[in-house]
Design a protein around this motif. Structure first.
Motif, short mmCIF file in Angstrom:
data_model
loop_
_atom_site.label_atom_id
_atom_site.label_comp_id
_atom_site.label_asym_id
_atom_site.label_seq_id
_atom_site.Cartn_x
_atom_site.Cartn_y
_atom_site.Cartn_z
N ALA A 37 0.80 -1.22 0.00
CA ALA A 37 0.00 0.00 0.00
C ALA A 37 0.84 1.27 0.00
O ALA A 37 0.31 2.35 -0.27
CB ALA A 37 -0.93 0.00 1.21
N LEU A 38 2.14 1.17 0.26
CA LEU A 38 2.97 2.37 0.33
C LEU A 38 3.03 3.16 -0.98
O LEU A 38 2.89 4.39 -0.96
CB LEU A 38 4.37 2.03 0.84
N PRO A 39 3.23 2.52 -2.15
CA PRO A 39 3.22 3.32 -3.39
C PRO A 39 1.88 4.02 -3.64
O PRO A 39 1.88 5.22 -3.96
CB PRO A 39 3.55 2.30 -4.48
N PRO A 40 0.73 3.35 -3.48
CA PRO A 40 -0.53 4.09 -3.63
C PRO A 40 -0.67 5.24 -2.64
O PRO A 40 -1.13 6.32 -3.00
CB PRO A 40 -1.60 3.03 -3.40
N ILE A 41 -0.27 5.01 -1.39
CA ILE A 41 -0.34 6.08 -0.39
C ILE A 41 0.53 7.26 -0.82
O ILE A 41 0.09 8.42 -0.75
CB ILE A 41 0.05 5.57 1.01
N ALA A 42 1.73 6.98 -1.29
CA ALA A 42 2.64 8.06 -1.73
C ALA A 42 2.03 8.84 -2.89
O ALA A 42 2.08 10.08 -2.92
CB ALA A 42 3.99 7.48 -2.12
N GLY A 43 1.44 8.14 -3.85
CA GLY A 43 0.82 8.82 -4.99
C GLY A 43 -0.36 9.68 -4.58
O GLY A 43 -0.53 10.81 -5.06
N ILE A 44 -1.18 9.16 -3.68
CA ILE A 44 -2.35 9.90 -3.21
C ILE A 44 -1.92 11.15 -2.45
O ILE A 44 -2.44 12.26 -2.69
CB ILE A 44 -3.24 9.01 -2.33
N ALA A 99 -9.57 -2.92 -12.74
CA ALA A 99 -10.45 -2.48 -13.81
C ALA A 99 -11.03 -1.10 -13.54
O ALA A 99 -11.36 -0.39 -14.48
CB ALA A 99 -11.58 -3.49 -13.99
N ALA A 100 -11.17 -0.72 -12.30
CA ALA A 100 -11.90 0.50 -11.99
C ALA A 100 -11.03 1.67 -11.55
O ALA A 100 -11.29 2.80 -11.93
CB ALA A 100 -12.93 0.20 -10.90
N LEU A 101 -10.05 1.45 -10.73
CA LEU A 101 -9.27 2.53 -10.15
C LEU A 101 -7.77 2.30 -10.38
O LEU A 101 -7.32 1.16 -10.39
CB LEU A 101 -9.52 2.61 -8.64
N PRO A 102 -7.01 3.39 -10.54
CA PRO A 102 -5.57 3.21 -10.66
C PRO A 102 -4.99 2.67 -9.35
O PRO A 102 -5.56 2.90 -8.28
CB PRO A 102 -5.05 4.63 -10.94
N ARG A 103 -3.87 1.95 -9.46
CA ARG A 103 -3.27 1.38 -8.25
C ARG A 103 -1.83 1.81 -8.03
O ARG A 103 -1.31 1.65 -6.94
CB ARG A 103 -3.32 -0.15 -8.29
N ASN A 104 -1.17 2.34 -9.05
CA ASN A 104 0.23 2.73 -8.84
C ASN A 104 0.33 4.20 -8.44
O ASN A 104 -0.64 4.95 -8.52
CB ASN A 104 1.06 2.44 -10.10
N ALA A 105 1.51 4.61 -7.99
CA ALA A 105 1.69 5.96 -7.45
C ALA A 105 1.39 7.02 -8.50
O ALA A 105 0.69 8.00 -8.22
CB ALA A 105 3.11 6.11 -6.91
N ALA A 106 1.88 6.86 -9.72
CA ALA A 106 1.67 7.87 -10.76
C ALA A 106 0.18 7.98 -11.13
O ALA A 106 -0.35 9.09 -11.27
CB ALA A 106 2.49 7.55 -12.00
N GLY A 107 -0.48 6.86 -11.27
CA GLY A 107 -1.90 6.87 -11.60
C GLY A 107 -2.73 7.51 -10.50
O GLY A 107 -3.67 8.26 -10.77
N LEU A 108 -2.39 7.23 -9.25
CA LEU A 108 -3.14 7.81 -8.14
C LEU A 108 -2.81 9.28 -7.94
O LEU A 108 -3.66 10.06 -7.51
CB LEU A 108 -2.91 7.01 -6.87
N PHE A 109 -1.58 9.69 -8.27
CA PHE A 109 -1.24 11.12 -8.27
C PHE A 109 -2.18 11.85 -9.22
O PHE A 109 -2.82 12.83 -8.86
CB PHE A 109 0.22 11.32 -8.69
N ALA A 110 -2.28 11.35 -10.45
CA ALA A 110 -3.13 11.99 -11.46
C ALA A 110 -4.61 11.88 -11.10
O ALA A 110 -5.39 12.80 -11.35
CB ALA A 110 -2.86 11.36 -12.83
N PHE A 111 -5.00 10.76 -10.49
CA PHE A 111 -6.40 10.54 -10.14
C PHE A 111 -6.92 11.60 -9.18
O PHE A 111 -8.11 11.92 -9.20
CB PHE A 111 -6.58 9.14 -9.53
N GLN A 112 -6.04 12.17 -8.35
CA GLN A 112 -6.50 13.18 -7.39
C GLN A 112 -7.19 14.34 -8.11
O GLN A 112 -8.13 14.93 -7.60
CB GLN A 112 -5.35 13.69 -6.54
N PHE A 113 -6.74 14.66 -9.32
CA PHE A 113 -7.31 15.79 -10.05
C PHE A 113 -8.66 15.45 -10.68
O PHE A 113 -9.34 16.34 -11.18
CB PHE A 113 -6.30 16.29 -11.08
N ALA A 114 -9.06 14.19 -10.65
CA ALA A 114 -10.39 13.78 -11.12
C ALA A 114 -11.29 13.40 -9.96
O ALA A 114 -12.45 13.05 -10.16
CB ALA A 114 -10.26 12.59 -12.07
#
Length: 194
Positions: A37-44, A99-114
């Protein structure tokens, strides 16, 4: 300094309540524990800090008018509803989170803006904060990081249960996303019609 207590409480409330970020981290914790969970947490957290900087700098000007905020929230609600539907439609054999949500740090970083919940929290925090200083940014990083670690820990503790009830968990998470999207849509449709 008392205003910072209110800011911290608002951040904690936003961070602890269920939302797409928490669902991703819960799933990551269930799959591989806190380490996974650390990479997703870092991205978020990094994405949330970037969003806070954008809002604090006044660069989110289109969101300064109530109709624009309501329309942005409606677009976010539609996105969350689509994610909820994907979770509900996913087969038990597939990984619905992938299928539904990004799971890596970069994807979750970008997801914050959506993520409409993230925008609403950032705008509320900037409006409430006494200043846009290091204390604000530290609170905005530390409190969500701790909250997300708790969600990941819950996922890790419940990993066996999640695996045994994976389809039910996906359905429950899909319903939660749809409920949040519906609440957001109704609240903002009322703002536009007023």
């Amino acid at each position: 300094m008392n205003t910072y207590y209110a800011v911290a409480a608002l951040i904690a409330l936003g961070a602890l309540t269920p939302g797409p970020n928490n669902l991703v981290v819960l799933g990551a914790g269930a799959r591989g524990g806190l380490k996974a969970a650390l990479p997703p947490i870092a991205g978020i957290v990094a994405g949330s800090l970037a969003m806070l900087a954008v809002v604090a700098a006044g660069l989110a000007l289109p969101l300064s008018s109530p109709p624009a905020r309501a329309l942005a929230a409606l677009a976010g609600a539609a996105y969350l509803a689509a994610l909820g539907v994907r979770l509900l439609r996913a087969r038990a054999a597939t990984d619905a989170y992938a299928a539904a949500l990004p799971r890596n740090a970069a994807g979750l970083f970008a997801f914050q803006f959506a993520n409409p919940k993230a925008w609403l929290l950032a705008a509320s925090v900037v409006a409430l904060a006494p200043s846009r200083d290091a204390v604000l940014f530290t609170l905005y990083a530390a409190i969500p990081a701790v909250s997300l670690a708790l969600w990941a820990g819950a996922g890790a503790m419940l990993a066996r249960w999640f695996q045994a009830h994976r389809r039910g968990v996906d359905i429950a998470n899909g319903v939660l996303l749809l409920a949040f999207a519906a609440f957001l849509a109704v609240e903002n449709i009322m703002k536009i019609s007023l």
